[in-house]
Design an enzyme around this catalytic site. Structure first.
Site, PDB file in Angstrom:
ATOM      1  N   HIS A   1      36.853  37.145  30.378  1.00  0.00           N
ATOM      2  CA  HIS A   1      37.506  36.175  29.528  1.00  0.00           C
ATOM      3  C   HIS A   1      38.430  37.073  28.400  1.00  0.00           C
ATOM      4  CE1 HIS A   1      38.056  33.860  25.542  1.00  0.00           C
ATOM      5  NE2 HIS A   1      38.037  32.887  26.473  1.00  0.00           N
TER       6      HIS A   1
ATOM      7  N   CYS B   1      46.262  35.049  43.374  1.00  0.00           N
ATOM      8  CA  CYS B   1      46.237  34.949  42.072  1.00  0.00           C
ATOM      9  C   CYS B   1      45.230  35.595  41.275  1.00  0.00           C
ATOM     10  CB  CYS B   1      46.547  33.370  41.304  1.00  0.00           C
ATOM     11  SG  CYS B   1      44.916  32.677  42.281  1.00  0.00           S
TER      12      CYS B   1
HETATM   13  C1  PEP Z   1      39.995  34.872  40.900  1.00  0.00           C
HETATM   14  O1  PEP Z   1      38.915  34.598  41.282  1.00  0.00           O
HETATM   15  O2  PEP Z   1      40.680  35.515  41.283  1.00  0.00           O
HETATM   16  C2  PEP Z   1      40.616  33.796  39.817  1.00  0.00           C
HETATM   17  C3  PEP Z   1      42.011  33.794  39.857  1.00  0.00           C
HETATM   18  O3  PEP Z   1      39.905  32.797  39.101  1.00  0.00           O
HETATM   19  P1  PEP Z   1      39.030  33.328  38.023  1.00  0.00           P
HETATM   20  O4  PEP Z   1      39.502  34.607  37.569  1.00  0.00           O
HETATM   21  O5  PEP Z   1      39.513  32.367  37.068  1.00  0.00           O
HETATM   22  O6  PEP Z   1      37.866  33.128  38.452  1.00  0.00           O
END
Ligand code: PEP
Ligand code: MG
Length: 763
Positions: free
Chosen positions: A399, A710
């Site tokens: 976070h 992403c």
């Molecule tokens: C991921 O898991 O790579 C992602 C982009 O989602 P988060 O980091 O929010 O779990």
């Protein structure tokens, strides 16, 4: 003082013996005890020195000279220092000590081994031993009598003028200050150099070794351009090898000193280290790093094929050129007090405010440095105010890392001990690029955030057009303008949980308190800000994916289930499918936006593990009046099952897929992405991860469906190169990484085209 022998061999030394053997002796002993090949050595202990002072009656004589000394009177100080040193040098070494040294020296080697004799400060709390005048070193010492007189010279060095002055100022009682002396086999290195056991900037498990011919001084002083080898601890392969043109080497000059000589012939451009030596050095580096718990700066030498580890220390000062990267111009004596992962670039200095409970965030003022175990969504208001953020826990995708990057606030995460080591009110400088915390305020550090505005130069927005779309990740709407200014081709991930968690109330709270409309409106308005910043460009909004532990601190959070492992728990699409009302409210916000004409809005489902979940979500949306065949619905690939079953998802009608590598990596190789204890085992390029990604890309291409990424790995240019080479359609990166990703993508595409053209010509 404890009854200790006059002589201790390295193998006998334990950490606790620092009082007897000094810092240098203890550290060599520790290195030997963990199996590092340290050159043979013994220590003439502090007890031996004490016996010398007492038996010769010097203790009394010295103290009459130093007791009433006015250290501010330079002339008197120099005079007293000279007299004491002369006394120490002239006095007769006790027979027991002399015999002890002689016997040990014989035992080391019958052939008059050449040794180095070094003083070793014993006052543990002397913050800077060199200032204390306890760094005397005599090299190339051969034969008993030279050795005995060098030991005595080391003892005398305790009474240099600077050393006496320093101790007086620091309030040390000269009567109790001791010194130990290390006698060590002198390694006349045929090749030597330095090693960083992990990447000094990114903290990645990449061991960087620099080496050249001759003694290590050439590399350490920077007088030669050394060979460079990068050893990837994950694949256990040499990832990079740069053989330099080595013009000079430093060699021993007879029995005394060293000299610099020109390197001629083939040695100049020959590779200094064999692959085997690189691997062995990297292994020793890893042993040291694992033992000390922080990346080490290691000095090594090789003689006749035998590797010696000469020194290992944490990267604690930035006085040398290797450690100064990224923060040029700062005070030489700047001291690194903590290390973690550089999670958000930029440098800032300020006052430490330790937040142990979110209730305390009221204490945070504009420009402070927020130090906490881990940030929570409810700390975001405080995170907005501060100059930098430092956490004990977390990795590059936690976070604190995600939000700091978007706020443009320098951040260092995963320091393990920031909340214990730092003190409220202490002034520190945070380097969010290198992951370093310095004591005090460095000259270069601006008091405010230094996050770059979107890049200039060759990769400035609009100046490079790539066939692969380069998109941007957004988590907080206030970052939308900065994200858009990068010129990105759209938003490959809008995480709405940060938006919702920022409201400080769980979706459940809105539902039970009949405040559904407030929830829908907040969501609608937040997403709209991002859509407006990217007119006509795709914006993939992800449905809620907050683990239960992140909801717990908010209003309504008391109803969240306690889960042993929230990462594997009730989150993502699984939770929405079982909580139709929570899902419906999100869909209601999307519906309004579609109705307002935002056709660029796509919806992405997180944590999907089976095509049935996609179908169920789509059906539910259809039931709530969404024209599901004419809106863009896709999935995150972040669970291995979804990569493995990608064809079934394609058949179920997904319009796009995006690799959430943050999760995909942790679920493929079972490494908790937020756990700093295993952070060095988190391998974005693990062959199994790459294999899943490769397979899914090829299948999406076969179905002509956009395949994207992403996760944080998409912000690594090297990974971007690999992804383009393997046919990815788009890459969504962090705001601060867009320029370099765009450049990496453009170069790779051009290279592929060029190679294809050349191959055609050759046919
Ligand atoms: C991921 O898991 O790579 C992602 C982009 O989602 P988060 O980091 O929010 O779990
Ligand atoms: Mg994820």
């Amino acid at each position: 003082m404890k009854d200790m022998p006059n002589i201790l061999w390295l193998e006998e030394i334990r950490k606790e013996d620092i009082i007897s053997v000094g810092g240098k002796g203890a550290s060599l002993g520790e290195m030997a005890s963990i199996g590092l090949p340290v050159p043979r050595a013994f220590v003439v202990t502090a007890q031996a020195f004490r016996m010398f002072l007492v038996e010769t009656g010097l203790d009394q004589k010295i103290f009459t000279l130093s007791d009433h000394l006015d250290v501010e009177n330079n002339e008197a100080l120099e005079k007293a220092a000279d007299s004491i040193k002369a006394l120490v040098l002239k006095a007769k070494m006790p027979a027991a000590v002399k015999d002890g040294i002689r016997t040990a020296y014989k035992k080391m080697s019958d052939n008059n081994m050449i040794v180095a004799v070094r003083s070793s400060a014993t006052a543990e709390d002397l913050p800077d031993a060199s200032f204390a005048g306890q760094q005397e070193t005599y090299l190339n010492i051969k034969g008993e009598s030279a050795l005995l007189s060098s030991v005595q010279k080391c003892w005398a060095s305790l009474y240099g003028a600077r050393a006496i002055y320093y101790r007086a100022k620091q309030g040390f009682d000269d009567r109790t200050v001791n010194i130990a002396v290390v006698v060590q086999q002198l390694v006349r290195s045929e090749k030597s150099g330095v090693m960083f056991t992990s990447h000094p900037i990114t903290g990645e498990p990449l061991t960087i070794i620099e080496g050249s011919w001759g003694l290590g001084e050439a590399v350490v002083s920077g007088s030669v351009s050394p060979d460079k080898y990068v050893f990837d601890q994950r694949s256990e392969q040499i990832a990079e090898r740069m053989v330099a043109d080595k013009k000079i080497e430093i060699v021993s000059d007879g029995d005394n000193g060293t000299k610099s000589v020109a390197i001629t012939g083939t040695r100049r451009n020959a590779q200094v280290l064999s692959d085997d030596e690189v691997a062995k050095l990297a292994m020793y580096g890893k042993i040291a790093e694992n033992h000390y718990g922080v990346p080490q700066d290691v000095e090594w030498g090789i003689v006749a094929g035998t590797i010696y580890i000469l020194q290992s220390r944490p990267i604690t000062t930035i006085g040398n050129k290797k450690e100064a990267k990224g923060m040029s111009g700062q005070k030489k004596e700047a001291k690194i007090i903590l290390q973690g992962q550089g999670a958000a670039p930029g440098t800032a200095a300020g006052k430490v405010v330790i937040i142990r409970d979110v209730k305390d965030t009221g204490a945070v003022k504009e420009g402070d440095i927020l130090v906490t175990r881990m940030t929570n969504p409810d700390m975001v208001p405080a995170m907005r105010k501060v100059a930098a953020i430092v956490t004990d826990e977390g990795g590059m995708t936690c976070h604190a890392a995600i939000v700091s990057r978007e706020l443009g606030t320098p951040a260092v995460v995963g320091t393990k001990t920031a909340t214990q080591v730092l003190k409220n009110g202490q002034i520190i400088t945070v380097d969010g690029e290198m992951g370093l915390i310095y004591d005090g305020e460095l000259e270069v550090a601006a008091p405010t955030k230094t996050m770059a505005t979107p890049a200039a130069g060759a990769s400035a927005p609009g100046s490079v057009i790539t066939a692969t779309s380069v998109k941007v990740n957004v988590s907080i709407p206030e970052a939308a303008a900065r994200a858009a200014a990068t010129g990105a081709d759209g938003v490959g991930l809008l995480r709405i949980e940060h938006l919702i968690l920022g409201l400080n109330k769980t979706p459940g709270w809105f539902i039970t308190n009949n405040r559904e409309e407030d929830f829908v409106k907040e969501l609608h308005d937040g997403i709209k800000i991002v859509l407006d910043a990217f007119p006509g460009k795709p914006v993939w909004v992800r449905t809620l994916d907050a683990p239960t532990d992140e909801f717990r601190n908010m209003m309504g959070g008391e109803n969240e289930p306690h889960e042993h492992n929230p990462m594997l728990g009730w989150r993502g699409i699984r939770r929405d499918l079982q909580s139709p009302e929570q899902f419906r409210l999100q869909v209601e916000a999307f519906k309004r936006l579609w109705k307002e004409g935002y056709e660029n809005l796509g919806v992405m489902f997180p944590m999907v593990s089976h095509p049935d979940q996609f179908t169920a979500a789509k059906e539910m949306m259809g039931g709530w009046g969404v024209d599901v065949e004419n809106v863009t619905l896709g999935i995150m690939i972040e669970i291995p099952s979804s990569a493995i079953m990608i064809e079934d998802f394609l058949k179920a009608g997904i319009r796009f897929a995006s690799f959430g590598t943050n999760d995909l990596i942790q679920y493929t190789i079972a490494i908790d992405r937020n756990n700093e204890n295993v952070a060095d085992m988190y391998q974005p390029k693990h062959p199994a991860v790459l294999s899943l990604i490769h397979g899914a890309i090829q299948m999406c291409r076969a179905y002509n469906v956009e395949c994207s990424i992403c996760g944080q790995a998409g912000s690594d240019p090297k990974m971007a190169v690999w992804l383009v080479e393997h046919g990815i359609a788009s890459i969504s990166a962090n705001i601060d990484a867009i320029a370099k990703i765009r450049e990496a993508v453009a170069r790779t595409e051009k290279r592929i085209i060029l190679e294809a053209a050349r191959n055609r010509d050759a046919e």
